[in-house]
Motif scaffolding. Structure first.
Motif, PDB file in Angstrom:
ATOM      1  N   SER A 152      45.114  37.478  45.285  1.00 46.51           N
ATOM      2  CA  SER A 152      44.048  36.651  45.842  1.00 46.51           C
ATOM      3  C   SER A 152      42.707  37.378  45.739  1.00 46.51           C
ATOM      4  N   LYS A 210      40.349  34.427  39.693  1.00 45.83           N
ATOM      5  CA  LYS A 210      40.991  33.355  38.934  1.00 45.83           C
ATOM      6  C   LYS A 210      40.158  32.077  38.953  1.00 45.83           C
ATOM      7  N   THR A 211      39.710  31.686  40.142  1.00 46.61           N
ATOM      8  CA  THR A 211      38.887  30.482  40.239  1.00 46.61           C
ATOM      9  C   THR A 211      37.595  30.658  39.443  1.00 46.61           C
ATOM     10  N   THR A 212      37.001  31.829  39.551  1.00 47.73           N
ATOM     11  CA  THR A 212      35.783  32.115  38.800  1.00 47.73           C
ATOM     12  C   THR A 212      36.031  31.974  37.300  1.00 47.73           C
TER      13      THR A 212
HETATM   14  N1  ATP Z   1      29.718  31.827  44.676  1.00 45.49           N
HETATM   15  C1  ATP Z   1      30.072  33.090  44.924  1.00 45.49           C
HETATM   16  N2  ATP Z   1      29.173  33.980  45.353  1.00 45.49           N
HETATM   17  C2  ATP Z   1      29.520  35.274  45.607  1.00 45.49           C
HETATM   18  N3  ATP Z   1      30.757  35.760  45.458  1.00 45.49           N
HETATM   19  C3  ATP Z   1      31.708  34.920  45.033  1.00 45.49           C
HETATM   20  C4  ATP Z   1      31.429  33.548  44.745  1.00 45.49           C
HETATM   21  N4  ATP Z   1      32.575  32.947  44.354  1.00 45.49           N
HETATM   22  C5  ATP Z   1      33.525  33.912  44.405  1.00 45.49           C
HETATM   23  N5  ATP Z   1      33.011  35.096  44.797  1.00 45.49           N
HETATM   24  C6  ATP Z   1      33.759  36.370  44.919  1.00 45.49           C
HETATM   25  O1  ATP Z   1      34.398  36.583  43.697  1.00 45.49           O
HETATM   26  C7  ATP Z   1      35.688  37.106  43.882  1.00 45.49           C
HETATM   27  C8  ATP Z   1      36.700  36.251  43.146  1.00 45.49           C
HETATM   28  O2  ATP Z   1      36.741  34.959  43.733  1.00 45.49           O
HETATM   29  P1  ATP Z   1      37.689  33.831  43.177  1.00 45.49           P
HETATM   30  O3  ATP Z   1      37.471  32.622  43.985  1.00 45.49           O
HETATM   31  O4  ATP Z   1      37.471  33.701  41.708  1.00 45.49           O
HETATM   32  O5  ATP Z   1      39.128  34.476  43.467  1.00 45.49           O
HETATM   33  P2  ATP Z   1      40.568  33.845  43.238  1.00 45.49           P
HETATM   34  O6  ATP Z   1      41.293  34.746  42.329  1.00 45.49           O
HETATM   35  O7  ATP Z   1      40.466  32.422  42.839  1.00 45.49           O
HETATM   36  O8  ATP Z   1      41.193  33.958  44.695  1.00 45.49           O
HETATM   37  P3  ATP Z   1      42.293  33.012  45.409  1.00 45.49           P
HETATM   38  O9  ATP Z   1      43.606  33.314  44.765  1.00 45.49           O
HETATM   39  O10 ATP Z   1      42.271  33.459  46.827  1.00 45.49           O
HETATM   40  O11 ATP Z   1      41.851  31.603  45.214  1.00 45.49           O
HETATM   41  C9  ATP Z   1      35.909  37.168  45.387  1.00 45.49           C
HETATM   42  O12 ATP Z   1      35.715  38.509  45.783  1.00 45.49           O
HETATM   43  C10 ATP Z   1      34.838  36.311  45.969  1.00 45.49           C
HETATM   44  O13 ATP Z   1      34.394  36.842  47.188  1.00 45.49           O
END
Ligand code: ATP
Ligand code: MG
Lengths: 243, 268
Positions: free
Chosen positions: A43, A47-49
């Protein structure tokens, strides 16, 4: 899937940072036509990014991205339904007008047909997620990006939707990038599974999944399947330890 | 057996309390009317200050009814047209400011300035400029009523979730589609909250603004002062009642529209 197929989407040396925080680094990824690639990772690893960058919703601070110009579907981590449209209107929202019967088919396999006149606020969390999935599939995407689309579902519904998704994929041949926390789901659905590590997020390991399609539910209990899941879990644990 | 009983109980608990209050209000009204010194003329016994409810329509001859009707028409048309214009102006401003940050920072302080100014005190100036015309009446009403609609439209348009914006971005929606199919529907609960406030303000603007229009047929505001000066308490109360009914009518129309357009899907 033939290797010579031109890539539908390609990320080259993609990196991204929000403010001073590096979130992605050196991501290289090719998605062939019709290919399903699953991404697993801890987490917050980005990934979402990565999905948002692939979709063109976010411009990466480094690197190049190529993607189809049209028909990019996105199943968001939160079901982004229009609260002022009923279930059926949400399902048809992105569909072509002559795809009505396909949408109806999707509504009924996802168990939403009986709830078609409800408002989104009258649905359970899992039902909202199913509707969000239906809406994206109904648009006949060329490239489908999915952010934990089966996350909020019980095992039975989830397995049924896996098979429905796979058969839809067999007929529509879209390319898909699937983010999931469930390793068995990644292995069951994907042609490749990518394991990401966090801080900054990068792709650490890649697993080819060669099980023939169509895959049957029984595959999940085969020794090959479970040992592959075990290997991926081990790799994930390694990344988590590193972070 | 139990179900219908419970339903009747529910209905009772909904209608009984307001009815109790009504009885209390009418009783208090009578008590006040008969306990005031000098409330009744020594000659014909007509009420001078507060007419008891059963004497409300005493003194309503044909000429008086005509005056009240003319005044009602002026005030009602001012309130209705003024409210419509306030909706158009308020929503246009709210939308424009939501589209452009620089427009917002340019306009917002001035809108606040208008909002905090008791517009009623500007009425004489507006009359000087525009004459004692229907246009002047509308100007007062719009200036009083538009702000809650403008600010709530802006707030509502800005509150659309990023994910929903992303859905529209991915479908390559035009600016217009994004506005009409996403932002305005999403903003509609906030806009209706603004409409409810503005509806009341429009009625106040139309009736209170009338105090300053010293020439021509009087509206409800000025007519009340005439009846007051002539100690004709019955017609004065009837006029006040009509003003209250106009306010109630605005409230009911906005509430019905809200119930039709927003309540079915909106969960705050
Ligand atoms: N708009 C934003 N501004 C600043 N930081 C961000 C933003 N979006 C995401 N982050 C940061 O980027 C990192 C990756 O976020 P992301 O949402 O891509 O993770 P993820 O792998 O999808 O997590 P999860 O499995 O919990 O959904 C995190 O540390 C988050 O705090
Ligand atoms: Mg995520």
């Amino acid at each position: 899937m033939a290797v010579s197929d031109p890539a539908i989407a390609r990320l080259s040396n993609v990196g991204h940072h929000f403010g001073g925080t590096a979130v992605l680094s050196d991501v290289n990824l090719q998605l062939a036509a019709g290919e399903i690639v699953a991404i697993v990772g801890p987490s917050g690893c980005g990934k979402t990014t990565l999905l948002r960058i692939t979709a063109g919703l976010l411009a990466p601070t480094r690197g190049e991205v190529s993607r189809p110009e049209h028909r990019i579907g996105f199943v968001f981590q939160e079901p982004a339904l229009l609260p002022w449209r009923r279930v059926e209107a949400n399902a048809h929202l992105l569909a072509a007008s002559d795809d009505g019967s396909m949408v109806e088919q999707l509504l009924s396999v996802s168990g939403l047909a009986d709830h078609r006149r409800k408002w989104p606020h009258e649905l359970s969390g899992g039902m909202k997620m199913r509707l969000s999935l239906v809406r994206s599939l109904a648009a006949r995407p060329q490239l489908l990006l999915m952010d934990e689309p089966f996350g909020a579902l019980d095992q039975i519904t989830r397995n049924r939707l896996h098979d429905e998704f796979a058969s839809l994929h067999a007929s529509q041949k879209f390319s898909a990038l699937l983010v999931t926390h469930a390793i068995d789901e990644a292995v069951y659905l994907a042609d490749r599974v990518l394991v990401m590590s966090g801080a900054p997020g990068r792709i650490m390991q890649e697993f080819d999944i060669d099980f023939a399609r169509p895959r049957a539910a029984g595959l999940r209990y085969s020794p090959e399947f479970t040992s592959l899941c075990g290997a991926i879990a081990e790799s994930l644990q390694l990344q988590a330890g590193r972070a | 057996m139990k179900q219908p009983n419970r339903r009747i109980d529910a209905r009772r608990s909904k209608y009984v309390p307001p009815l109790v209050v009504l009885v209390v209000v009418v009783a208090g009204w009578y008590a006040l009317a008969y306990s005031l010194d000098n409330n009744f003329a020594s000659g014909d016994g007509s009420a001078l200050i507060i007419p008891p409810p059963h004497q409300l329509f005493v003194g309503l001859n044909e000429a008086t009814v005509d005056r009240i009707a003319a005044a009602t028409w002026i005030s009602l048309s001012t309130a209705v047209v003024g409210f419509m214009l306030a909706i158009v102006a308020g929503m246009a401003l709210g939308i424009a400011m939501s589209v452009s940050r620089s427009l917002e920072s340019a306009l917002w302080p001035w809108l606040i300035a208008i909002q905090v100014t008791p517009i009623i005190v500007l009425t004489p100036i507006i009359i000087r400029v525009a004459g004692a015309s229907f246009g002047a009446r509308l100007t007062v009403t719009v200036l009083i009523a538009f702000f809650p609609i403008a600010s709530n439209t802006l707030f509502g348009m800005r509150s659309v979730s990023a994910a929903l914006h992303d859905v529209f971005t991915l479908t390559q929606a035009s600016r217009w589609q994004r506005l009409t199919r996403l932002q305005l529907p999403a903003a509609s609960p906030a806009i209706f909250a603004g409409l409810r406030v503005s509806a009341g303000l429009a009625v106040i603007g139309a009736i209170v603004g009338d105090f300053f229009f010293t020439r021509g047929t009087p509206g409800l505001g000025r007519l009340i002062t005439f009846f007051f000066q002539d100690t004709r308490s019955g017609p004065m109360f009837v006029t006040a009642l009509i003003a209250a009914l106009i306010g109630l009518g605005f409230f009911v129309v906005v509430s019905l529209l809200r119930r039709l357009l927003v309540s079915p899907w909106h969960r705050p």
